[in-house]
Design an enzyme around this catalytic site. Sequence first.
Site: not given
Length: 422
Positions: A82-83, A131, A133, A159, A282, A313-314, A336
């Site tokens: 989680t950014g 994680q 990108y 991701t 997401h 997740d989610s 998350g």
Amino acid sequence: MGSVHQAYNIADLRKMALKRVPHGLFEFVDRGTEDEVSLRHNRAIFERIRLKPRNLVDVSKRSQEVTLFGKKHKMPIIIAPTGTAGLMWYEGEIALARAAAEAGVPFTLATGSMTAMEKVAEEAGGTLWFQLYMWPDRSLSHKLVERAKAAGYEALVVTVDGVVPGNREYNLRNGFTIPFTFTRGNVTDVLRHPRWMLGVLGRYLVTTGMPRYQNYPTDIKYRITAGPMGRSSMRNDSLNWDDLRALRKLWPHRLLVKGLLHPQDALMAADCGADGVIVSNHGGRNLDTVISPIEALPEVVDAVGKRVAVLVDSGFRRGTDVIKALAMGAHAVQIGRATLYGVAAGGEEGARRAISIFRGEIDRVIALLGCNSISELSMEHLQAPDVPLRATDTVRPGLKLLDTASSLPDAAIPQAAKSKTG
């Protein structure tokens, strides 16, 4: 509400977070994309799945310990990337990672975090995943992979469902950007939250300056112009399977692919050398009206559950949610937003509280289901007339979690499956 110890569930922590952080920042964490159909459906789907307990079972020696990739963890959850953890609390990534280490579960640091991966590793410890990108300039992402390897991260989570930013219109309306730019609206928003203004933004300003993506290369980090959160990070719309094959060659440890919903994609990921897949939409934040991960989970488990780890997740907010996914064949669940609420409410103490809420709920559910371990869970404990729980009509036994193995093709074969396949 005051102390995080007055939070008796994740919803209570969410209410505390809502009061503590600016409205624009809270909405970035809490909301979905466009009309938020997927966001709502992620939660609604759990209500349509019922539990079927067995009784008169001695559960006095029950445990929720699991083994994943040969390593024991005290709970069947993983802290998802989680950014914005570092915006909810000053260096919130460290707070989350410390809470995860204390709880004996893995923590996943996001590419878009506000704290450098080396600092998180040095100050938090525990089982750390990173994680990734993939950026348009692949060489920059590959350098980031080398940094994660040097810093001691044990798994790389790629991701793949964010090749373009989600259409989160509320971010545009709220005017929250990274790096921060000031408008009359968001300045007023910040001033209404003095604890956050002084304790988070103020601390950054007197130490490292405006919050930025600290894992970006220096020359890029300071060239990035302010954009709405979620749109200011670099994205790569040419991402393809060759990128995953290249990462497999670069990365010597566990490799997971996050953001898959189609069983054929899960098979492709396994064929490219992935050790695990994460079934995810997401959190309903990228593509609206997409299916929920729980709906996709049975087919993915059926396709690759004997070859690689299947995580999901989610939308997970309760221990019952976690148990339902595990009974459907998931090997672990990523959490998350729930732990972000905890960090926003009380930093490391709030993160510990969020994890402890899940721990207590999971323990209670497995006891009331008549189970002594996570590996005893199976689809025989579930009933859902209008939700597909199986990819086929055959009742699959509950899968045990991954154990130690020596080679990639067999590294993720559950022991129960090995005994049946020879």
